[in-house]
Design an enzyme around this catalytic site. Structure first.
Site, short mmCIF file in Angstrom:
data_model
loop_
_atom_site.label_atom_id
_atom_site.label_comp_id
_atom_site.label_asym_id
_atom_site.label_seq_id
_atom_site.Cartn_x
_atom_site.Cartn_y
_atom_site.Cartn_z
N SER A 539 0.85 -1.19 0.00
CA SER A 539 0.00 0.00 0.00
C SER A 539 0.89 1.25 0.00
CB SER A 539 -0.96 -0.04 1.19
OG SER A 539 -1.92 0.97 1.10
N HIS A 654 -8.03 -4.97 -0.74
CA HIS A 654 -6.78 -4.28 -0.46
C HIS A 654 -5.85 -5.13 0.39
CE1 HIS A 654 -4.03 -1.00 -0.34
NE2 HIS A 654 -4.14 -0.83 0.96
#
Length: 681
Positions: A539, A654
């Site tokens: 991320s 995610h």
């Protein structure tokens, strides 16, 4: 230097589910599997990690709601998971009897949907209903449905059940027949970041279109929110407007529908319990003739604050080495967790008319993290739970009550041989002189012998990284003789909010200088060599990896870049990217693009530099960080002849994985990649 965004030939890879893009991803997956995931060593490691994730011997971490302890559980027989609950007395037994509320595997099969658990909002105090969130494939966008705890069934909307179609929604209880709702109501109802812009009050048995609007934000806001504090005698309705990722205006919602703003800094975080209002400052604040430092925790009687008084009492003051890590209420006490050079200390504070008394809560082991969990001031008295974990020490769960100490309740088994492994803490000097801490985990026989080392980093959004047990890294790396390094670079919150705010936007480069300084320090200390040093992050940490690749390639022998941001020219146009401009800056403003462009990995790929091998991973169903970042970076690196591998999980959101099997594959892939690149010869 390549300038791909001027005439970006890879924009087609931003079409997430386009057949051509998916075929491209599948072709790359085949290459990765053939290269790293077919050896006997990989299969054995993947199996061991999966056994660890599926084992019944791991702790079933509970979430307390009065007399009930709730848990979401995955194992080999239930890869999608079980939502269940039990009593505290039953939980304390070696083999608790769990009451299964929802079997997600059975639900997915019955409804022919790829459901991934997204969480539950239980109505209190009755605990007879819950609002269940489910996503398709692990995305942030979720379907929300009302669940009857007695019948173990979802309530049909035709029978008055609350139900929201797939969206990035907020749905929270007011009472059995009323909820606050923010969702996609149609054109103009979402912010530019894709989150709710409008909050409404929705009554059972009415159409969503007829719900009463109680609050609206601006399209440029990140999101709005609403909630209800049901503490008996202190009931309060409230709404919030997040103007960016770090700033929010909070209002009490009066009975007549009017708003009463809480006059506190918008970057501060506020909370209240009964008579007390707590304010944690993220920047210095001068008010009513007094000055309060960033990182302080202030307390004041809530009603006196609303009446205009500002005589705050400081219940925590940070210093050069110590920051507030967390806090929470029991019925009568405030519990604090602090980080002292990234190691935990716990305290109990007793409020009174004479002031706040502070005492140690419990002993905490060094080189470990200890956190307070399962506080329930409404129905749980002064009881609490503690979880403590270290790099080589499996998590222990303790239960106690203020004034009576804590006793061991559960402990996870070890999943790798840690008897010969030790943990050390070091500090590196960044380019501006800042001391940056990091932990080194290695076998004792590696002292004085440079060897394969992997360092991990994040460095953003005030996310603190603290010691924690990882069976996967133990099995996949430490047992092989590798060294693992966890960094505490700026951008996190390990030393309070200024550890983060000092490196936002134009000062972002200091995050990367910190990580590079640790890489150099590891070599100077004789722990590793550049050819044997790997780095991994996901991320925002994936952005960190992209910068390491393009800006500091000479420092590393291999890099793994997970669910990353990489094209910082377009990040704000993709999915939730607009919500992060307070962290990175706005690339549409020339003065801000000037500093972003200096490090944006996609814009800084060069053909005349030698890059270390890189594995880039993402998920098709990641609707937070767009998979186009990873896809386009891979294509560009390939075009310029750099060594790159790419793997895209077609599910997973995610987090990158939708179930334990996918998690085990991805973990094994990372360690196998590093072993192939860093343990040669």
């Amino acid at each position: 230097m390549s300038e791909p965004t001027a005439t970006d030939p890879y924009l087609w890879l931003e079409q997430v589910t386009d057949d051509r893009a998916l075929d491209w991803a599948r072709a790359h997956n085949e290459v990765v599997v053939a290269a790293f995931a077919e050896s006997d060593r990989f299969v054995e490691l993947e199996g061991r990690i999966l056994d660890m994730l599926d084992t019944d011997t791991k702790i079933a971490y509970p979430g307390r709601r009065g007399p009930w302890l709730y848990n979401f559980w995955r194992d080999a027989e239930h890869p999608r998971g079980l939502w269940r609950r039990t009593t505290f007395d039953e939980y304390a037994k070696p083999a608790p009897d769990w009451d299964v509320l929802i079997d997600v595997d059975a639900l997915a099969e019955a409804e022919d949907e790829n459901w991934v658990w997204g969480g539950a909002g239980v109505l209190r105090p009755e605990q007879s209903r819950a609002l269940i969130s489910l996503s398709r494939g692990g995305a942030d966008a979720k379907v929300v449905r009302e669940f009857d705890m007695a019948s173990r069934t979802f309530i049909d909307p035709a029978d008055g059940g609350f139900h929201l179609p797939e969206a990035k929604s907020q749905l929270s209880w007011i009472d059995i027949d009323t909820v606050y709702v923010g969702t996609d109501f149609g054109p103009g109802s979402l912010t530019e970041s894709g989150y709710p812009r409008i909050m409404k009050k929705w009554r059972r048995g009415t159409e969503l279109s007829s719900a009463e609007t109680v609050f609206e934000g601006e399209p440029s806001d990140v999101a709005v929110s609403a909630g209800y504090d049901r503490t008996p005698g202190y009931e309060r309705h409230f709404v919030g407007r997040a103007t960016d990722f770090f700033n929010e205006e909070v209002f009490l919602l009066e009975d007549d529908g009017s708003l009463r703003r809480l006059d506190i800094p918008t970057d501060a975080s506020e909370s209240w319990y009964k008579d007390w209002l707590l304010i944690r400052l993220k920047s210095p604040w001068e008010i009513a003739g007094a000055a309060y430092p960033a990182g302080a925790l202030l307390a004041i009687d809530f009603e006196r604050f609303l009446a205009g008084e500002r005589d705050f009492e400081i219940v925590f003051t940070p210093d050069e080495h110590t920051a507030l890590h967390g806090f929470g209420w029991t019925e009568n006490y405030l519990l604090l967790a602090t980080l002292e050079d990234v190691q935990t200390k716990l305290y109990v504070l007793t409020p009174s008319a004479e002031g706040w008394k502070r005492e140690p809560l419990a002993d905490t082991p060094p080189m470990a993290s200890t956190s307070v969990a399962n506080l329930d001031p409404l129905e749980g008295g002064d009881e609490y739970m503690l979880t403590t974990s270290g790099f080589t020490t499996p998590t222990t769960l303790l239960a106690g009550s203020v004034g009576q100490g804590a006793e061991k309740l559960k402990q996870e088994p070890g999943f790798f041989d840690a008897d010969t492994v030790e943990t050390e803490q070091f500090f590196a000097r960044s380019e501006d002189g800042t001391r940056v801490p990091y932990f080194v985990i290695r076998r004792r026989d590696r002292r004085g012998v440079p060897g394969p080392t992997v360092m991990s980093g994040y460095g953003g959004f005030e996310v603190s990284r603290t010691p924690a047990y990882s069976g996967a890294s133990g099995m996949g790396w430490l047992e092989r003789g590798g060294t693992w390094v966890m960094t505490n670079i700026r951008g996190g919150g390990e030393y309070g909010p200024q550890w983060h705010t000092s490196v936002q936007k134009a000062n972002r480069y200091k995050v990367y200088e910190d990580f590079a300084a640790i890489a150099k320090d590891l070599v100077e200390r004789g722990i590793t060599t550049p050819a044997q040093l790997g780095a991994v992050g996901g991320s925002n940490g994936g952005l960190l990896m992209g910068v390491m690749l393009t800006r500091y390639p000479e420092l590393f022998g291999a890099i793994v870049c997970q669910v990353p941001l990489l094209d910082m020219k377009r990040y704000h146009l993709l999915l939730a990217g607009a919500s992060w401009m307070a962290e990175y800056g706005d690339p549409d403003k020339p003065e801000e693009w000037a500093y972003i462009s200096e490090y944006s990995p996609y814009q800084n790929v060069r053909s005349d530099l030698r890059y270390p091998p890189i594995l880039i991973t993402t998920s098709t169903r990641d609707d937070r960080v767009h998979p186009g970042h990873a896809r386009k970076m891979t294509a560009l690196l390939e075009e310029l002849g750099h060594p790159v591998w790419y793997h895209e999980n077609i599910e997973g959101g995610h987090g990158g994985a939708a179930d334990n099997k996918q998690s085990a594959f991805q973990a094994a892939l990372i360690y196998e990649f590093f072993a192939e690149q860093l343990m040669k010869g």
